[in-house]
Design an enzyme around this catalytic site. Structure first.
Site, PDB file in Angstrom:
ATOM      1  N   HIS A 135       0.855  -1.123  -0.102  1.00 38.52           N
ATOM      2  CA  HIS A 135      -0.133   0.088   0.020  1.00 38.52           C
ATOM      3  C   HIS A 135       0.750   1.103   0.225  1.00 38.52           C
ATOM      4  O   HIS A 135       2.232   1.220   0.473  1.00 38.52           O
ATOM      5  CB  HIS A 135      -0.778  -0.031   1.318  1.00 38.52           C
ATOM      6  CG  HIS A 135      -1.672  -1.147   1.421  1.00 38.52           C
ATOM      7  ND1 HIS A 135      -2.992  -1.471   0.693  1.00 38.52           N
ATOM      8  CD2 HIS A 135      -1.535  -2.368   2.261  1.00 38.52           C
ATOM      9  CE1 HIS A 135      -3.496  -2.814   1.016  1.00 38.52           C
ATOM     10  NE2 HIS A 135      -2.594  -3.277   1.950  1.00 38.52           N
ATOM     11  N   ALA A 189      12.956 -18.869  14.767  1.00 35.57           N
ATOM     12  CA  ALA A 189      11.638 -18.710  14.623  1.00 35.57           C
ATOM     13  C   ALA A 189      10.831 -17.607  15.258  1.00 35.57           C
ATOM     14  O   ALA A 189      11.308 -16.883  16.272  1.00 35.57           O
ATOM     15  CB  ALA A 189      10.864 -19.991  15.543  1.00 35.57           C
ATOM     16  N   THR A 194      14.278  -7.034   8.765  1.00 34.87           N
ATOM     17  CA  THR A 194      14.179  -5.918   8.312  1.00 34.87           C
ATOM     18  C   THR A 194      15.521  -5.165   7.631  1.00 34.87           C
ATOM     19  O   THR A 194      15.596  -4.214   7.114  1.00 34.87           O
ATOM     20  CB  THR A 194      13.691  -4.825   9.265  1.00 34.87           C
ATOM     21  OG1 THR A 194      14.735  -4.699  10.406  1.00 34.87           O
ATOM     22  CG2 THR A 194      12.250  -4.947   9.924  1.00 34.87           C
ATOM     23  N   LYS A 195      16.704  -6.080   8.145  1.00 39.59           N
ATOM     24  CA  LYS A 195      18.032  -5.554   7.640  1.00 39.59           C
ATOM     25  C   LYS A 195      18.821  -6.639   7.273  1.00 39.59           C
ATOM     26  O   LYS A 195      18.421  -7.948   7.508  1.00 39.59           O
ATOM     27  CB  LYS A 195      18.723  -4.786   8.928  1.00 39.59           C
ATOM     28  CG  LYS A 195      18.074  -3.285   9.144  1.00 39.59           C
ATOM     29  CD  LYS A 195      18.776  -2.862  10.403  1.00 39.59           C
ATOM     30  CE  LYS A 195      18.142  -1.561  10.744  1.00 39.59           C
ATOM     31  NZ  LYS A 195      18.953  -0.897  12.023  1.00 39.59           N
TER      32      LYS A 195
END
Length: 212
Positions: A135, A189, A194-195
């Site tokens: 989005h 787990a 994000t990096k």
């Protein structure tokens, strides 16, 4: 080795039962026709366990699956629950490329740019790999989208994901856009990646960080 009841312990060897099935598997015409109808290029033998994967490839973009790869959507063939089956979504002018000898268990992969997965990659159930925000971040463009109005698609952010050879991704992992996971790395787990993850590293948590 320590003895048990005065006897030398036996060495326990294990061979994956799914790999045993793969070795003797012959793909059916129905399976081949299904993949072909959705624009999938099979680079060799693929073992489907449970139902066929859901595949959205409306624009005929590249979706390539390597030889001796397993797509497992069947709880009977998993030691962990599989909340959803394997799913691929490939957007316009984008690609998903999966290498050889990979195990994909109930994972959903969405590419608006590209998701590249190397060889011998293991992915646990309940995972999500997605190279886009889906989005717009801009409020005005997002409002247009939710109201069913035309919006600027370039406002939807996307960035390539690369998962190198021999990576192990645990149960319920989310991998977000623009990430490269280096060769031989382990993602614990429930982690949210994000990096970038260095080769050979083990990362856990939200956001995922290297273990000490």
């Amino acid at each position: 080795m320590r003895s048990i009841n005065g006897k030398a312990p036996m060495t326990d060897f294990h061979k994956s039962p799914m790999k045993n099935k793969l070795n003797s598997h012959v793909m059916s015409d129905h399976e081949r026709d299904y993949f072909k109808s959705r624009g999938v290029t099979l680079m060799g033998k693929v073992l489907v366990l449970g139902r066929l994967p859901i595949i959205k490839n409306e624009f005929g973009s590249l979706l390539e699956i390597g030889n001796d790869t397993i797509l497992n959507s069947d709880n009977e063939n998993s030691n962990t629950p599989i909340p959803t089956g394997v799913k691929f979504v490939v957007g316009k002018n984008s690609m998903i490329r999966i290498g050889d000898n990979c195990d994909l268990n109930g994972v959903a992969i969405t590419a608006y740019k590209s998701v590249l997965i190397g060889n011998r990659v293991q992915i646990g159930a309940g995972g999500l790999i997605i190279d886009t925000d889906l989005h717009p971040i801009n409020l005005d463009e997002r409002r247009k989208q939710i109201l069913g109005q035309a919006f600027a698609f370039e406002q939807v952010s996307k960035s390539e994901i690369v998962i190198e050879d021999d990576v192990w991704i645990g149960f319920g992992v989310i991998i977000l856009k623009g990430v490269r996971i280096g060769r031989g790395a382990i993602v614990g787990a429930g982690s949210v990646v994000t990096k970038n993850v260095p080769s050979g590293a083990t990362v856990v948590g939200n956001p995922a960080r290297a273990t000490k």
